[in-house]
Design an enzyme around this catalytic site. Structure first.
Site, PDB file in Angstrom:
ATOM      1  N   HIS A  80       4.018  -2.120   3.006  1.00 18.15           N
ATOM      2  CA  HIS A  80       4.100  -0.868   2.431  1.00 18.15           C
ATOM      3  C   HIS A  80       5.107  -0.625   1.512  1.00 18.15           C
ATOM      4  O   HIS A  80       6.132  -1.168   1.865  1.00 18.15           O
ATOM      5  CB  HIS A  80       3.764   0.139   3.518  1.00 18.15           C
ATOM      6  CG  HIS A  80       2.436   0.267   4.247  1.00 18.15           C
ATOM      7  ND1 HIS A  80       2.088  -0.883   5.302  1.00 18.15           N
ATOM      8  CD2 HIS A  80       1.312   0.915   4.096  1.00 18.15           C
ATOM      9  CE1 HIS A  80       0.878  -0.526   5.768  1.00 18.15           C
ATOM     10  NE2 HIS A  80       0.255   0.618   5.063  1.00 18.15           N
ATOM     11  N   ASP A  97       0.789  -1.204   0.141  1.00 13.44           N
ATOM     12  CA  ASP A  97       0.021   0.039  -0.017  1.00 13.44           C
ATOM     13  C   ASP A  97       0.797   1.348  -0.064  1.00 13.44           C
ATOM     14  O   ASP A  97       2.123   1.209   0.204  1.00 13.44           O
ATOM     15  CB  ASP A  97      -0.759   0.190   1.316  1.00 13.44           C
ATOM     16  CG  ASP A  97      -2.081  -1.036   1.105  1.00 13.44           C
ATOM     17  OD1 ASP A  97      -1.861  -1.730   0.181  1.00 13.44           O
ATOM     18  OD2 ASP A  97      -2.728  -1.113   2.300  1.00 13.44           O
ATOM     19  N   ASP A  98       0.108   2.471  -0.159  1.00 11.49           N
ATOM     20  CA  ASP A  98       0.879   3.712  -0.046  1.00 11.49           C
ATOM     21  C   ASP A  98       1.744   4.401  -1.122  1.00 11.49           C
ATOM     22  O   ASP A  98       2.367   5.319  -0.921  1.00 11.49           O
ATOM     23  CB  ASP A  98       1.213   4.039   1.333  1.00 11.49           C
ATOM     24  CG  ASP A  98       0.062   3.953   2.395  1.00 11.49           C
ATOM     25  OD1 ASP A  98      -0.903   3.864   1.912  1.00 11.49           O
ATOM     26  OD2 ASP A  98       0.707   3.769   3.519  1.00 11.49           O
TER      27      ASP A  98
END
Length: 578
Positions: free
Chosen positions: A539, A395-396
């Site tokens: 992440h 993610d991100d």
């Protein structure tokens, strides 16, 4: 002509008597002699043929008579009678020429042309009844009107007298009468011809047509309009204008009568316009009679032979109305539990309405006019049988840390799924493009990473929409898959985004790398909790991700050692039910 016929008559007379004309005159002379001796036998040859007996003593019984004078008078009479006989001969000729059959008996022939005067005088002194029987001419009747002596002398000398029967000449009509007859005949012929013509037209100038399946005979010049008018539209009528509650506002305010000719619909040009106006609630001047009239354009349509015609009444029309609409929200149904939430059916709002009639002013509660449709989400966690699969997710990103992570994945030959921020995709499009090129899956993690439960519907939709757009712009991939930041995405978010996303992916193993616990902790969390169908959360952006880069090689090697196969989310979803 008459002279010829007289000679013909004389010759025929001589043939009838068997003697020449002179002999007959001599007989007349002998029969008329006054000095015949009483008691002498009559001339049976002549007397018998005439049917009479001569009485020579008749003159003595009637007194003294001047025989000389009587003889002279009688001679004159005989001459006159000869002339009469001559005329009668001509008449006989005319009559014979006309085809009257001649008697066969000679005595009968003579008796038909002569009369025994003596017989006449013996019967009541020459009464008129005997004269009529003998057919005495006007000259003989005048002689009998003389004194008695002359009558007696005449009776002593009988005279044979021929009947004077003349055929009347045809009467010639006046000119005006002949003209009248000709005119009458001509008029009769003309009237007869006209009658025959009318009959022929009525009989042969007709055709057969079928109206609503029933055949009938009509004139060959009949138009569709004339047929409809003469038969009152075959009981077909325009539709009615109804109020919202079904009351009849106008008998002829609906759709017009429908006509078809040989299967082709014929649109009228009068009632149709009026019915449309009625349905729209417009003023029609309340002229109901006009709406029932046969459309004018039908008058120009001549019916062909064997035409098939249908006539149907128009449909009723409900008045125009306004509606007050109240929306009915749809329900969100989330079935089951799992790591993946997949939209099966978008939701659809229902509606209830209250109608107000524009013509009648009636208010009618129509209640629910559109039923709502539930939004349905199916949640599941795929666990394919006889396989050990696991999905790595990041993610991100993208960020400066995305490059090293992509290098490790490439070296290990592992495919992963990247849930990227829209703004990050716009900032690092090269990484977006590399992800796609190396076989990884890209999806959205929103555009700005908000807590979506704190956004109103418009804000939520705006952020999601922009995040998809940025990813597409950077990678060229269109996606509707979302991982909501912090995992905050419930029933309301599904309602607000109705149809905007098609899936929301959570995770089953959280390495808590966001806390930066160190590479061994991150690696241990992934390896210790692994199972078939598990989704691991890590992440590649949103902060310092050096610990993730350090822990990643050990996680991949450890899972491989456990026999796991690395798959993307799309691949995992495809394994559901296997």
């Amino acid at each position: 002509m008459r002279g010829k016929m007289s000679r013909k008559g004389k010759s025929r007379k001589r043939r009838k008597s068997g003697k020449p004309a002179a002999a007959n005159n001599a007989d007349i002379q002998r029969n008329a002699e006054p000095n015949s001796v009483p008691g002498d036998k009559p001339d049976t040859k002549h007397g018998a043929s005439h049917g009479g007996v001569v009485d020579n003593g008749s003159a003595e019984r009637h007194g003294d008579v001047d025989t000389d004078q009587n003889h002279a008078d009688k001679t004159d009479t005989c001459h006159n009678e000869e002339a009469s006989v001559h005329d009668n001969d001509q008449l006989d000729a005319d009559t014979d020429d006309e085809g009257i059959p001649e008697p066969h008996d000679e005595g009968v022939k003579e008796s038909n042309n002569k009369v025994d005067i003596d017989t006449v005088s013996k019967t009541n002194g020459g009464a008129h009844s005997d004269d009529e029987k003998a057919g005495i001419t006007d000259g003989a009747k005048t002689e009998k009107a003389g004194d008695s002596a002359e009558q007696n002398a005449a009776s002593a000398a009988p005279v044979i007298e021929e009947l004077n029967i003349k055929t009347a000449k045809p009467h010639k009509l006046p000119k005006w009468a002949r003209i009248s007859i000709i005119v009458a005949v001509v008029l009769a012929v003309v009237l007869a011809a006209v009658g025959v013509g009318v009959w022929s037209y009525e009989r042969w100038g007709r055709i057969t047509v079928s109206v609503n399946g029933v055949e009938q005979q009509v004139h060959s010049e009949t138009t569709l309009g004339e047929l409809m008018r003469n038969n009152d539209n075959f009981e077909a009528k325009p539709g009615r204008l109804l109020s919202l509650s079904g009351k009849v506002l106008k008998e002829t305010g609906g759709k017009p009568v429908v006509y078809t000719l040989n299967g082709q619909k014929i649109k009228g040009d009068s009632s149709a316009d009026k019915s449309d106006n009625a349905a729209a609630g417009e003023d029609e001047n309340d002229d109901e009679a006009d709406a029932t009239e046969v459309p004018a354009n039908l008058e120009s349509i001549k019916l062909p032979a064997n035409a098939k015609i249908t006539v149907k009444s128009g449909k009723d029309v409900t008045e125009k109305h306004t509606a007050k609409r109240t929306m009915i929200p749809f329900n969100v149904v989330i079935n089951g539990h799992g790591v993946i939430q997949k939209l099966r059916q978008v939701g659809k709002e229902g509606a209830s309405e209250i109608w107000t009639g524009q013509t009648s002013g009636e208010k009618v509660d129509k209640n629910v006019v559109e039923k709502p449709q539930d939004l349905i989400v199916d949640t599941f966690s795929p666990k394919p049988a006889n396989r050990k699969v696991i999905a790595l997710t990041f993610d991100d990103g993208p960020s400066q840390y995305s490059g090293p992570i992509l290098d490790i994945l490439k070296q290990e030959g592992v495919k992963a799924t990247f849930f990227d921020i829209g703004t990050g995709a716009a900032a690092y499009p090269q990484f977006e493009q590399r992800m796609v090129a190396e076989g990884h899956q890209v999806a959205s993690h929103s555009n700005t990473h908000p807590d979506m439960k704190k956004l109103n519907p418009d804000q939520l939709r705006a952020d999601i929409t922009q995040g998809f757009a940025n990813i597409k712009a950077a990678s060229g991939v269109s996606t509707k898959m979302l991982r909501a930041p912090y995992g905050n995405f419930g029933a309301d978010q599904w309602r607000y985004t109705n149809g905007l996303i098609d899936s929301n992916v959570i995770w089953t193993i959280d390495t808590k790398d966001w806390k930066m616990p160190g590479a061994p902790a991150i690696s241990n969390a992934a390896l210790s909790k692994a199972y078939n169908g598990a989704v691991i959360l890590m992440h590649d952006g949103g902060g310092d991700r050096t610990e993730d880069i350090a822990a990643l090689p050990g996680i991949i090697d450890g899972l491989k050692a456990q026999g796991y196969e690395f798959v993307t989310i799309d691949q995992l979803m495809a394994m559901n039910g296997q």
